[in-house]
Design a protein around this motif. Structure first.
Motif, PDB file in Angstrom:
ATOM      1  N   LYS A  16       0.927  -1.197   0.049  1.00  0.00           N
ATOM      2  CA  LYS A  16      -0.246   0.033  -0.137  1.00  0.00           C
ATOM      3  C   LYS A  16       0.762   1.292   0.007  1.00  0.00           C
ATOM      4  N   LYS A  17       2.034   1.342   0.615  1.00  0.00           N
ATOM      5  CA  LYS A  17       2.794   2.295   0.623  1.00  0.00           C
ATOM      6  C   LYS A  17       3.308   2.525  -0.674  1.00  0.00           C
ATOM      7  N   HIS A  18       3.936   1.637  -1.468  1.00  0.00           N
ATOM      8  CA  HIS A  18       4.451   1.772  -2.551  1.00  0.00           C
ATOM      9  C   HIS A  18       3.505   2.054  -3.886  1.00  0.00           C
ATOM     10  N   THR A  19       2.347   1.709  -3.653  1.00  0.00           N
ATOM     11  CA  THR A  19       1.340   1.589  -4.721  1.00  0.00           C
ATOM     12  C   THR A  19       0.380   2.778  -4.563  1.00  0.00           C
ATOM     13  N   ALA A  20       0.538   3.608  -3.336  1.00  0.00           N
ATOM     14  CA  ALA A  20      -0.310   4.728  -3.425  1.00  0.00           C
ATOM     15  C   ALA A  20      -0.428   5.541  -4.694  1.00  0.00           C
ATOM     16  N   GLY A  21      -1.580   5.659  -5.095  1.00  0.00           N
ATOM     17  CA  GLY A  21      -1.915   6.543  -6.342  1.00  0.00           C
ATOM     18  C   GLY A  21      -2.129   5.516  -7.480  1.00  0.00           C
ATOM     19  N   TRP A  22      -1.745   4.373  -7.348  1.00  0.00           N
ATOM     20  CA  TRP A  22      -1.919   3.435  -8.690  1.00  0.00           C
ATOM     21  C   TRP A  22      -3.217   3.150  -8.936  1.00  0.00           C
ATOM     22  N   LYS A  23      -3.663   2.882 -10.144  1.00  0.00           N
ATOM     23  CA  LYS A  23      -4.803   2.517 -10.293  1.00  0.00           C
ATOM     24  C   LYS A  23      -4.866   0.938 -11.029  1.00  0.00           C
TER      25      LYS A  23
END
Length: 255
Positions: free
Chosen positions: A77-84
């Motif tokens: 979740k930290k590294h994929t924040a903003g990923w869709k």
């Protein structure tokens, strides 16, 4: 190139069987604009890796005995924040049945068996399978293929005419009351040294490929590159193959 149709048996003994069918232009359908974006997660005993098929960069986070599912999800979740992304494929280092871990992993922390992965990923469509099977899917070139993953532990899978089945060869006894993983995993490499470790790897390749009647063998995992004496029927797999397998899982799905 082969496509993939996922058909799982309802029997508990059929833990990770997938049937592949030819499907043209699958790659185009899984790239940008193809209708879906898939997050592929490869859980290893040394590193956790993940990416979507719409990006080239692979995010790598150290794992190991302190890696619980909660720690993993926090890192993702930290590294994929903003990923869709709208679908998730997870490769797990252990036996899997009905998209859930059957046993706790040997080289990670505890709590995997009863963890709700679908809920953790926001109830997105989820496919959860053995990591060696996922790697094998991305490595397959036809016929009968044996995959061996040489990493922290020992992963194994067999693909026959497009059907992939994860295997648990790692913890079977081999020599002196030790298992195959004791000799071919990271502990074996450190205990015996590279030269003897490679000799053991080659012996197991010959033994297993003969027993499984494999046409060829693909080696993956972080230590595969240390094997230098490859026969004409043994190949080194790409690090990207786990993610190719992760994306192939969804080939017959519609957005």
């Amino acid at each position: 190139m082969l496509g993939l149709a996922c058909e799982t048996s309802s029997r508990d003994c059929m833990q990770s069987m997938y049937i592949w069918k030819a499907l043209p232009n699958w790659a185009a359908r899984l790239t940008v604009g193809g209708g879906m974006n898939i997050l592929g997660v490869d859980i290893g005993g040394t590193n956790l890796k993940f990416r979507t098929q719409q990006q080239e960069e692979i995010i790598k986070v150290p794992s190991g005995p302190k890696m619980t599912p909660e720690v993993m999800m926090s890192a993702i979740k930290k590294h994929t924040a903003g990923w869709k992304y709208d679908r998730v494929s997870v490769g797990f280092p252990g036996p899997v049945i009905h998209d859930k871990p059957l046993l706790e992993p040997h080289n990670l922390g505890k709590g995997w068996v009863h963890f709700d992965f679908k809920k953790a990923f926001g109830n997105k469509p989820l496919k959860f399978l053995n990591d060696a099977a996922m790697q094998a899917m991305g490595s397959y070139k036809g016929g009968r293929m044996l995959y061996l993953g040489l990493g922290t532990g020992l992963g194994s899978a067999m693909v026959v005419d497009g059907a992939v089945q994860a295997m648990e060869l790692a913890h079977l006894p081999w020599r002196k009351r030790k298992t195959y993983e004791d000799y071919l995993g990271k502990v074996g490499l450190e205990r015996y040294g590279r030269k003897k470790w490679e000799k053991n790897v080659l012996n197991v390749i010959e033994l297993m490929s003969t027993a499984m009647e494999a046409d060829y063998v693909v080696l993956g995992g972080g230590n595969a590159k240390l094997v230098t004496k490859l026969s004409e029927k043994v190949f080194l797999g790409s690090n990207d193959n786990a993610f190719k397998g992760a994306f192939l899982l969804w080939q017959h799905e519609k957005k």
